[in-house]
Every structure is written in structure tokens, then in C-alpha cells.
Design an enzyme around this catalytic site. Structure first.
Site, PDB file in Angstrom:
ATOM      1  CE  LYS A  80      13.617   1.427  -4.333  1.00 28.55           C
ATOM      2  NZ  LYS A  80      14.811   0.811  -3.765  1.00 28.55           N
ATOM      3  NE  ARG A  82       5.706  -3.314  -5.328  1.00 33.41           N
ATOM      4  CZ  ARG A  82       6.057  -2.307  -4.528  1.00 33.41           C
ATOM      5  NH1 ARG A  82       7.334  -1.936  -4.451  1.00 33.41           N
ATOM      6  NH2 ARG A  82       5.170  -1.679  -3.802  1.00 33.41           N
ATOM      7  CB  SER A  85       8.175   1.031  -6.032  1.00 33.02           C
ATOM      8  OG  SER A  85       9.001   0.808  -4.914  1.00 33.02           O
TER       9      SER A  85
HETATM   10  N1  LIG Z   1       5.325  -5.419   5.392  1.00 32.94           N
HETATM   11  C1  LIG Z   1       5.856  -4.468   4.611  1.00 32.94           C
HETATM   12  N2  LIG Z   1       6.146  -3.241   5.103  1.00 32.94           N
HETATM   13  C2  LIG Z   1       6.671  -2.277   4.311  1.00 32.94           C
HETATM   14  N3  LIG Z   1       6.942  -2.448   2.993  1.00 32.94           N
HETATM   15  C3  LIG Z   1       6.663  -3.649   2.460  1.00 32.94           C
HETATM   16  C4  LIG Z   1       6.118  -4.705   3.226  1.00 32.94           C
HETATM   17  N4  LIG Z   1       5.956  -5.776   2.416  1.00 32.94           N
HETATM   18  C5  LIG Z   1       6.352  -5.409   1.213  1.00 32.94           C
HETATM   19  N5  LIG Z   1       6.795  -4.133   1.212  1.00 32.94           N
HETATM   20  C6  LIG Z   1       7.284  -3.429   0.035  1.00 32.94           C
HETATM   21  O1  LIG Z   1       8.707  -3.428  -0.011  1.00 32.94           O
HETATM   22  C7  LIG Z   1       9.030  -2.411  -0.963  1.00 32.94           C
HETATM   23  C8  LIG Z   1      10.509  -2.081  -0.897  1.00 32.94           C
HETATM   24  O2  LIG Z   1      11.192  -3.134  -1.523  1.00 32.94           O
HETATM   25  P1  LIG Z   1      12.702  -3.486  -1.167  1.00 32.94           P
HETATM   26  O3  LIG Z   1      12.847  -3.709   0.285  1.00 32.94           O
HETATM   27  O4  LIG Z   1      13.098  -4.614  -2.057  1.00 32.94           O
HETATM   28  O5  LIG Z   1      13.459  -2.156  -1.571  1.00 32.94           O
HETATM   29  S1  LIG Z   1      15.034  -2.000  -1.734  1.00 32.94           S
HETATM   30  O6  LIG Z   1      15.361  -2.480  -3.067  1.00 32.94           O
HETATM   31  O7  LIG Z   1      15.707  -2.760  -0.666  1.00 32.94           O
HETATM   32  O8  LIG Z   1      15.250  -0.535  -1.621  1.00 32.94           O
HETATM   33  C9  LIG Z   1       8.158  -1.262  -0.571  1.00 32.94           C
HETATM   34  O9  LIG Z   1       7.928  -0.486  -1.730  1.00 32.94           O
HETATM   35  P2  LIG Z   1       7.274   0.978  -1.664  1.00 32.94           P
HETATM   36  O10 LIG Z   1       5.850   0.758  -1.227  1.00 32.94           O
HETATM   37  O11 LIG Z   1       7.341   1.477  -3.040  1.00 32.94           O
HETATM   38  O12 LIG Z   1       8.076   1.787  -0.690  1.00 32.94           O
HETATM   39  C10 LIG Z   1       6.888  -1.957  -0.031  1.00 32.94           C
HETATM   40  O13 LIG Z   1       5.788  -1.839  -0.884  1.00 32.94           O
END
Ligand SMILES: Nc1ncnc2c1ncn2[C@@H]1O[C@H](COP(=O)(O)OS(=O)(=O)O)[C@@H](OP(=O)(O)O)[C@H]1O
Length: 326
Positions: A81, A162, A170
Site C-alpha cells: 500500500k 508512505r 489505504s
Molecule cells: N501514479 C499512481 N497511480 C495510482 N496510484 C498510485 C500512483 N502513485 C502512487 N500510488 C499509490 O499506490 C497505492 C497502492 O500501493 P501498492 O501498489 O503498493 O498496493 S499493493 O500493496 O500492491 O496492493 C495507492 O494507494 P490508494 O490511494 O490507497 O489506493 C496509490 O495512492
């Protein structure tokens, strides 16, 4: 004539028996050798294990055009996340980087499958490219980190963190689709929230197992606000050429995040394996979810729990992130 036929059939039989014996001896000599990661890495040559299966070429040399599955020389080991997917997906655009298509979970959950299996999960790459795999759970256990060290003691590790006060909502938003999930305040108290907000306890173990110059700690907020600068940090850390440019990423107002510039040839090449909406170049709705509203009192409480761990982390890594303070 009779004698010659007899001789031919006898020598054929002897040859067949010899071949059979050789095959059986090789197979039985160490049946688990090729399936056991440590045994495999010690067997064979002294080289670091980066050349295992050879699906698309028979050249054993370092011919640039020889595409084969190579083991990762860099891992993204945490945290869930924190933007791990966006990070690895953006990195996939670099011409010197090849990325595993999914979380392989080798060092924590699939270790018994052996290093050959791990290698088979990697896409083909050229000898000058670096294969990267991400499994955010790797950072959570010392045993896993020790296995990674035993696999390749000079591997490069990337950790992305984060603001802990944002990471918890999240995680909650990710589970909101599930039935019977309580409200955020109730859910927050039902999980081990101190553990989830304390990056220091995990990253300090990484620093004990690996030398400092093999670890890069990034933050999600920078990836969100300025992906190019994060890509540059990774290029420098991996010692690869500076290939990312400003226009690789385009801010999408609807999504509220940077997305891929879909006109890049490498994007079109990768778009079917990346979890993106092809028309916009943005990640799917699983990334960038709406977070629950949190009362100022609960936010303050969360921030005051997180702050002492954050300070320990900043001291350890020698940089600070602009995270919520109580
Ligand atoms: N460019 C871009 N586009 C979309 N999302 C973005 C981006 N950069 C960072 N993030 C943030 O990535 C968060 C998800 O983290 P992870 O990919 O580590 O999640 S997971 O653990 O693989 O499920 C996700 O968390 P949430 O906002 O809570 O959905 C995003 O905030």
C-alpha cells in the site's frame, strides 16, 4: 553374417544399458539439488546466480542479443500500500530494466519451489538489462531477508514507505469491498496498528543484513507528486543510464495521479501486461481508491503513535519525509 548381426545387437544392448545407467545415476545423484535454492546457488560456477534457464537462446556467453530468463538483481521488498505497483510499473518503461509480471513471493511463500522455478517466472532479458521483482511481504521477516542474502549478497533492495497515517486508511479502503467490514475507527482498533505504522522495526533489520549502499528507501508521496525524480533516484541507485524524461508521465486530472504517456513505444509494448487502462495510461481503480473520512482526533492519535517510529526511521536512513505530525 550371423556373427556380425549378433555383435551389432549385443553392442547396441550394451550401449543402451550404459546410457540408461548414466541417466539414472545423474537423476538420482541429488534429486533435490536443482530444486533447492541454496544447493543450486552453490552448485555449478562461482558466479552469482543470474543465468539460469535458457528458453530462447543457446548462447552461454554474454551476447547482448541473447534473451533469456535471468534472476533478479534488484528487489522491491516493501511495503504494501505504499505505491509498490506504480513504482515497478513505471520502472518497466526503462530500456535497461525488465520486471516480473506479478508478485512471485519466492523468498517468503514459494521458497521450496527452488531457484529454477523462480528463474522461470522471470521474463527474458538481455545481458545488459536488470531484472526487478517486487513482493512487499519480503521485508516482514528476517528469515526471508536472510534467504535473499544467501541467494545474492550483493543484490540491490528498494523499500518504499508512505505516511503511516495515510497507509492505514489505504489498507482499509482496499478491504472496504468485503462484507461486514466495520467503520474505520473500529477496524483500526481491531488490527495491530502500531505494528503497521512502525516501518523502523523492519527497515532496521534490512540495514543489519545488507550494506547501506545496497538499500534505497523511497517515499510514496514523492512517487505520487514527482514520479520522474523517483525514477532518476532509482537509475542512479542501479547505475543505469538516465533514460526517463519529463514526458514519460502525464498528470491525469480525473484520476488525480500521474499516468503513463501512452504515446511512448515502450508503453504500447507493455500495456497488455501492466494493469492500466489502455486509453488513459492510468492504473486501474484498484490504485487510487477513495479513503474513509477520519476525525481530527483520531488522526492526531494515529500521528502521535507514528511519530516516534518515524523519527527513528529518519535517523536510520539519514533523510526525512514530510509526514503528518500530531
Ligand atoms: N501514479 C499512481 N497511480 C495510482 N496510484 C498510485 C500512483 N502513485 C502512487 N500510488 C499509490 O499506490 C497505492 C497502492 O500501493 P501498492 O501498489 O503498493 O498496493 S499493493 O500493496 O500492491 O496492493 C495507492 O494507494 P490508494 O490511494 O490507497 O489506493 C496509490 O495512492
Amino acid at each position: 553374417m550371423e556373427y556380425r548381426r549378433l555383435f551389432n545387437s549385443k553392442s547396441l544392448m550394451v550401449a543402451a544399458v550404459v546410457i540408461l545407467l548414466v541417466v539414472l545415476t545423474t537423476y538420482n545423484s541429488s534429486p533435490e539439488l536443482h530444486n533447492h535454492p541454496v544447493a543450486y546457488s552453490r552448485a555449478g560456477t562461482d558466479r552469482q546466480p543470474d543465468e539460469v534457464t535458457l528458453p530462447t537462446c543457446s548462447d552461454s556467453g554474454e551476447d547482448k542479443n541473447c534473451m533469456k530468463s535471468r534472476l533478479p538483481k534488484c528487489l522491491i521488498i516493501g511495503f504494501a500500500k505504499c505505491g509498490t505497483y506504480s513504482l515497478i510499473a513505471f520502472l518497466a518503461m526503462h530500456p535497461d530494466i525488465v520486471t516480473a509480471k506479478r508478485e512471485i513471493k519466492f523468498f517468503n511463500e514459494n521458497y521450496d519451489k527452488g531457484l529454477n522455478w523462480y528463474a522461470e517466472q522471470m521474463p527474458p532479458s538481455g545481458s545488459s538489462q536488470i531484472t526487478i521483482e517486487k513482493t512487499p511481504g519480503y521485508i516482514l521477516s528476517k528469515t526471508t531477508l536472510d534467504r535473499i542474502h544467501e541467494y545474492n549478497s550483493s543484490i540491490k533492495l528498494i523499500v518504499i514507505v508512505r505516511d503511516p497515517v495515510i497507509r492505514l486508511p489505504s489498507s482499509y479502503a482496499h478491504q472496504e469491498g468485503k462484507r461486514n467490514i466495520p467503520s474505520f475507527p473500529k477496524w483500526f482498533r481491531s488490527v495491530n496498528f502500531t505494528d503497521r505504522m512502525n516501518y523502523f522495526q523492519y527497515i532496521s533489520v534490512v540495514y543489519k543484513v545488507f550494506p547501506k549502499d545496497q538499500i534505497l528507501v523511497l517515499c510514496e508521496e514523492q512517487l505520487e507528486d514527482d514520479p520522474l525524480s523517483v525514477m532518476r533516484d532509482v537509475e542512479q541507485f542501479l547505475g543505469i543510464r538516465q533514460a526517463f524524461k519529463e514526458d514519460h508521465f502525464i498528470f491525469n486530472e480525473d484520476k488525480g495521479f500521474y499516468c503513463f504517456n501512452t504515446s511512448y513505444p515502450r508503453f504500447r509494448e507493455l500495456s497488455d501486461v501492466l494493469r492500466v487502462v489502455p486509453a488513459t495510461g492510468c492504473f486501474s481503480n484498484a490504485k487510487g481508491r477513495v479513503h474513509p473520512d477520519i476525525s481530527p482526533a483520531l488522526l492526531r492519535e494515529m500521528a502521535s503513535i507514528a511519530t516516534k517510529y518515524n523519527e527513528q526511521l529518519f535517523a536510520l536512513i539519514g533523510k526525512r519525509f514530510n509526514w503528518t505530525e500530531p
